[in-house]
Write a protein that holds these residues in place. Sequence first.
Motif, PDB file in Angstrom:
ATOM      1  N   ARG A 328     103.348  76.672  65.911  1.00  0.00           N
ATOM      2  CA  ARG A 328     103.813  76.407  67.281  1.00  0.00           C
ATOM      3  C   ARG A 328     102.850  75.464  67.999  1.00  0.00           C
ATOM      4  O   ARG A 328     103.208  74.771  68.939  1.00  0.00           O
ATOM      5  CB  ARG A 328     103.924  77.727  68.064  1.00  0.00           C
ATOM      6  CG  ARG A 328     104.898  78.730  67.443  1.00  0.00           C
ATOM      7  CD  ARG A 328     104.820  80.061  68.158  1.00  0.00           C
ATOM      8  NE  ARG A 328     103.440  80.509  68.278  1.00  0.00           N
ATOM      9  CZ  ARG A 328     102.995  81.363  69.201  1.00  0.00           C
ATOM     10  NH1 ARG A 328     103.818  81.865  70.097  1.00  0.00           N
ATOM     11  NH2 ARG A 328     101.728  81.715  69.240  1.00  0.00           N
ATOM     12  N   PHE A 329     101.591  75.450  67.529  1.00  0.00           N
ATOM     13  CA  PHE A 329     100.619  74.492  68.052  1.00  0.00           C
ATOM     14  C   PHE A 329     100.510  73.263  67.130  1.00  0.00           C
ATOM     15  O   PHE A 329     100.526  72.121  67.580  1.00  0.00           O
ATOM     16  CB  PHE A 329      99.246  75.161  68.184  1.00  0.00           C
ATOM     17  CG  PHE A 329      98.110  74.174  68.351  1.00  0.00           C
ATOM     18  CD1 PHE A 329      97.989  73.435  69.517  1.00  0.00           C
ATOM     19  CD2 PHE A 329      97.191  73.966  67.326  1.00  0.00           C
ATOM     20  CE1 PHE A 329      96.959  72.501  69.672  1.00  0.00           C
ATOM     21  CE2 PHE A 329      96.155  73.044  67.476  1.00  0.00           C
ATOM     22  CZ  PHE A 329      96.048  72.311  68.650  1.00  0.00           C
ATOM     23  N   LEU A 330     100.412  73.531  65.820  1.00  0.00           N
ATOM     24  CA  LEU A 330     100.119  72.431  64.891  1.00  0.00           C
ATOM     25  C   LEU A 330     101.204  71.348  64.914  1.00  0.00           C
ATOM     26  O   LEU A 330     100.892  70.153  64.945  1.00  0.00           O
ATOM     27  CB  LEU A 330      99.948  72.984  63.470  1.00  0.00           C
ATOM     28  CG  LEU A 330      99.594  71.911  62.441  1.00  0.00           C
ATOM     29  CD1 LEU A 330      98.184  71.370  62.678  1.00  0.00           C
ATOM     30  CD2 LEU A 330      99.706  72.456  61.010  1.00  0.00           C
ATOM     31  N   ALA A 331     102.484  71.764  64.891  1.00  0.00           N
ATOM     32  CA  ALA A 331     103.550  70.754  64.820  1.00  0.00           C
ATOM     33  C   ALA A 331     103.513  69.828  66.045  1.00  0.00           C
ATOM     34  O   ALA A 331     103.432  68.601  65.876  1.00  0.00           O
ATOM     35  CB  ALA A 331     104.914  71.415  64.637  1.00  0.00           C
ATOM     36  N   PRO A 332     103.529  70.364  67.278  1.00  0.00           N
ATOM     37  CA  PRO A 332     103.442  69.424  68.405  1.00  0.00           C
ATOM     38  C   PRO A 332     102.124  68.657  68.422  1.00  0.00           C
ATOM     39  O   PRO A 332     102.096  67.487  68.806  1.00  0.00           O
ATOM     40  CB  PRO A 332     103.574  70.301  69.651  1.00  0.00           C
ATOM     41  CG  PRO A 332     103.533  71.705  69.211  1.00  0.00           C
ATOM     42  CD  PRO A 332     103.790  71.748  67.741  1.00  0.00           C
ATOM     43  N   PHE A 333     101.036  69.280  67.981  1.00  0.00           N
ATOM     44  CA  PHE A 333      99.764  68.554  67.987  1.00  0.00           C
ATOM     45  C   PHE A 333      99.837  67.336  67.076  1.00  0.00           C
ATOM     46  O   PHE A 333      99.372  66.245  67.437  1.00  0.00           O
ATOM     47  CB  PHE A 333      98.594  69.449  67.554  1.00  0.00           C
ATOM     48  CG  PHE A 333      97.287  68.702  67.600  1.00  0.00           C
ATOM     49  CD1 PHE A 333      96.545  68.657  68.771  1.00  0.00           C
ATOM     50  CD2 PHE A 333      96.840  67.981  66.502  1.00  0.00           C
ATOM     51  CE1 PHE A 333      95.376  67.913  68.843  1.00  0.00           C
ATOM     52  CE2 PHE A 333      95.670  67.241  66.565  1.00  0.00           C
ATOM     53  CZ  PHE A 333      94.939  67.208  67.729  1.00  0.00           C
ATOM     54  N   MET A 334     100.414  67.515  65.888  1.00  0.00           N
ATOM     55  CA  MET A 334     100.525  66.360  64.993  1.00  0.00           C
ATOM     56  C   MET A 334     101.393  65.274  65.644  1.00  0.00           C
ATOM     57  O   MET A 334     101.145  64.090  65.492  1.00  0.00           O
ATOM     58  CB  MET A 334     101.089  66.792  63.641  1.00  0.00           C
ATOM     59  CG  MET A 334     100.119  67.685  62.882  1.00  0.00           C
ATOM     60  SD  MET A 334     100.591  68.013  61.158  1.00  0.00           S
ATOM     61  CE  MET A 334     102.112  68.915  61.338  1.00  0.00           C
ATOM     62  N   GLY A 335     102.406  65.726  66.399  1.00  0.00           N
ATOM     63  CA  GLY A 335     103.224  64.767  67.142  1.00  0.00           C
ATOM     64  C   GLY A 335     102.387  63.992  68.151  1.00  0.00           C
ATOM     65  O   GLY A 335     102.517  62.770  68.282  1.00  0.00           O
ATOM     66  N   PHE A 380     109.888  69.031  68.732  1.00  0.00           N
ATOM     67  CA  PHE A 380     111.114  69.839  68.728  1.00  0.00           C
ATOM     68  C   PHE A 380     111.047  70.888  67.607  1.00  0.00           C
ATOM     69  O   PHE A 380     111.510  72.007  67.781  1.00  0.00           O
ATOM     70  CB  PHE A 380     112.354  68.946  68.573  1.00  0.00           C
ATOM     71  CG  PHE A 380     112.707  68.162  69.836  1.00  0.00           C
ATOM     72  CD1 PHE A 380     111.887  68.204  70.958  1.00  0.00           C
ATOM     73  CD2 PHE A 380     113.856  67.389  69.908  1.00  0.00           C
ATOM     74  CE1 PHE A 380     112.201  67.489  72.117  1.00  0.00           C
ATOM     75  CE2 PHE A 380     114.186  66.670  71.051  1.00  0.00           C
ATOM     76  CZ  PHE A 380     113.359  66.715  72.151  1.00  0.00           C
ATOM     77  N   PHE A 381     110.487  70.511  66.460  1.00  0.00           N
ATOM     78  CA  PHE A 381     110.327  71.524  65.396  1.00  0.00           C
ATOM     79  C   PHE A 381     109.470  72.665  65.931  1.00  0.00           C
ATOM     80  O   PHE A 381     109.812  73.839  65.796  1.00  0.00           O
ATOM     81  CB  PHE A 381     109.625  70.940  64.160  1.00  0.00           C
ATOM     82  CG  PHE A 381     110.416  69.885  63.423  1.00  0.00           C
ATOM     83  CD1 PHE A 381     111.794  69.800  63.541  1.00  0.00           C
ATOM     84  CD2 PHE A 381     109.772  68.978  62.581  1.00  0.00           C
ATOM     85  CE1 PHE A 381     112.517  68.824  62.860  1.00  0.00           C
ATOM     86  CE2 PHE A 381     110.486  67.997  61.902  1.00  0.00           C
ATOM     87  CZ  PHE A 381     111.851  67.917  62.045  1.00  0.00           C
ATOM     88  N   GLY A 382     108.331  72.282  66.538  1.00  0.00           N
ATOM     89  CA  GLY A 382     107.420  73.305  67.062  1.00  0.00           C
ATOM     90  C   GLY A 382     108.136  74.226  68.043  1.00  0.00           C
ATOM     91  O   GLY A 382     107.972  75.446  68.009  1.00  0.00           O
ATOM     92  N   ILE A 383     108.970  73.639  68.913  1.00  0.00           N
ATOM     93  CA  ILE A 383     109.710  74.449  69.892  1.00  0.00           C
ATOM     94  C   ILE A 383     110.668  75.390  69.168  1.00  0.00           C
ATOM     95  O   ILE A 383     110.742  76.586  69.458  1.00  0.00           O
ATOM     96  CB  ILE A 383     110.506  73.537  70.859  1.00  0.00           C
ATOM     97  CG1 ILE A 383     109.563  72.711  71.740  1.00  0.00           C
ATOM     98  CG2 ILE A 383     111.482  74.340  71.701  1.00  0.00           C
ATOM     99  CD1 ILE A 383     110.270  71.646  72.587  1.00  0.00           C
ATOM    100  N   SER A 384     111.395  74.844  68.184  1.00  0.00           N
ATOM    101  CA  SER A 384     112.441  75.673  67.568  1.00  0.00           C
ATOM    102  C   SER A 384     111.846  76.838  66.792  1.00  0.00           C
ATOM    103  O   SER A 384     112.499  77.864  66.638  1.00  0.00           O
ATOM    104  CB  SER A 384     113.355  74.833  66.681  1.00  0.00           C
ATOM    105  OG  SER A 384     112.591  74.136  65.730  1.00  0.00           O
TER     106      SER A 384
END
Length: 542
Positions: A328-335, A380-384
């Motif tokens: 939930r943190f890593l995906a948006p962070f990479m974004g 959006f992945f992180g959100i979902s």
Amino acid sequence: MNKLDSRLSMAHFYIAFTAIAIGGLFGLLQTLVRSEMITLPSSLNYYQILTAHGVLMAIVFTTFFIFGFLYASVVRTTGELSCGKRRAAWIGFWMMTVGMVLGVIIIMLGEATVLYTFYAPLEAHPLFYIALALIIVGTYFGSFAIIKQYNDWRKQHKGEKSPLIVFMAVATLVLWLIATIGVVATVVLQFIPWSIGWVDEINIALSRTLFWYFGHPLVYFWLLPAYMAWYVIVPKIIGGKIFSDSLARLAFLLFILFSIPVGFHHQLLEPGISHEWKFIQVVLTFAVIIPSLMTAFALFATFEMRGRSLGGKGLFGWVKKLPWKDVRFLAPFMGMAIFIPAGAGGIINASNQMNQVVHNTIWVTGHFHLTIGATVALTFFGISYWLIPHLKGRVLTKQLNGLAIYQSVLWVVGMLIMSGAMHFSGLLGNPRRTQVTTYFDHSVATSWGAYETAMAVGGSLLFISLILYLTLMINLSFFAPKGQEEFPIGEEADESIQPPAILENWKVWIGIAFALILFAYTIPIIDIIQNAPPGSKGFKFW
Ligand code: HAS
Ligand code: CU
């Protein structure tokens, strides 16, 4: 969250996931065709699936995902929707869905091979334009429901500041409503009468200008929901605080002011627009970079404050303290990390002289796969990964979190390979929107081949990642263990600070936005209408 509102959001997500499934498959096929690894069956055409890919990913996936997320955010912070608002939201949903199905059918019948920007004089079947209009009018119903909910909340909470995430949702929709005036105008007044045959000719420069009046803010309509997650949700996930509520609000308002009067940065190489107006719009484009720089600053501050509070020492010791193993943190962070080079690429595009080098090359395709395809998609992945289980009363288990990390990292690797190759071969002149060409085996053109192979490798990794993502989404919707997943909403570092009242005075901001739009567009549009060359008839090449 109550069942009825969860169902509303989930309906949007199901369509978004269907769109990304079909659109993603087409994306893979494109990379394989371009690198000459496969040829398409005669029933499919490269430009036809390119159109479907663009429409499904850039219009359908984004719009449905965004509305699903906006409804959930607003309900989470202001309470359930009234029956009337919910009805409006469902009417909007069905109009958008009918529009999407109709549009996809027409494209698959080969009647609308015009790419997602539907540039005149490429001509599609009238139903394609009607489908687009349905999608947009559908969003007006949804926008009404959300904006009304915000207004009602404010009436009941006089003198209080609105929840930040709701303010942001409303700002995103205000931007959307002002932006869509351009595309509605061109579709209704130009494309529909022309494709039906009521008029023979279309003013191409006018149609493209009205399109880009919409097309540029469209990219911030995708970006701002990601920023909502960065500003409000990520701080809570990492156990930190929102750096500044007022800064976040101001950033969103600056997007309303500066994202619209800048469309000419997509038309720098087009004749018929004088260079003074292009110059003015380029200056305004550089102004719209500022709220993103503010965002970068605020996020670094949030991360550093949190890392230091956990005992991180030295210049970068705090970095180690962040929750790297939480998707939930890593995906948006990479974004976010990808947005640094992606945004730099945007600044290159916007610079007049450099645009001459990259315009209409596959560099631009690389740019938007980093921005929308990586930065926004990863967010959006992180959100979902928390929102879908939250809405469905399930939990993201440790094991699912592990798979989700694997999925997001694979997406990053695939996107970096594919977009990297696109950027480099774009600099070697490789054109975008082109199936295959070697310009009679010219030596530069033959050097593109290796990059196209890399694009196919990246595309294949992305496709594997996508299958994993969809599997996880199905799992989180229907099979994951039952439980309560949190909807994280961050709090401000210093709650006692009241944002200045002017920030919530919409009349002022919308007024300035229109003043800027009129300034940047009135004279060039009058010019384009008065001095237009003869209009064009339609062309159908495929
Ligand atoms: Fe763009 C073309 C200029 C942003 C999407 N763009 C496109 C197209 C799309 C698109 C789809 O000026 C193609 C349209 C078509 O089909 O023809 N773009 C810009 C500029 C920005 C920009 C100046 N674009 C976006 C975003 C998009 C998007 C966002 C989608 C979501 N773009 C252009 C131009 C063209 C163009 C020209 C036309 C090209 C041509 O010739 O056709 C700016 O908004 C970018 C500002 C962003 C930054 C980055 C800030 C960084 C942040 C991250 C912080 C990170 C942290 C993490 C805290 C300045 C906020 C720390 C981590 C560590 C590891 C250190
Ligand atoms: Cu733009």
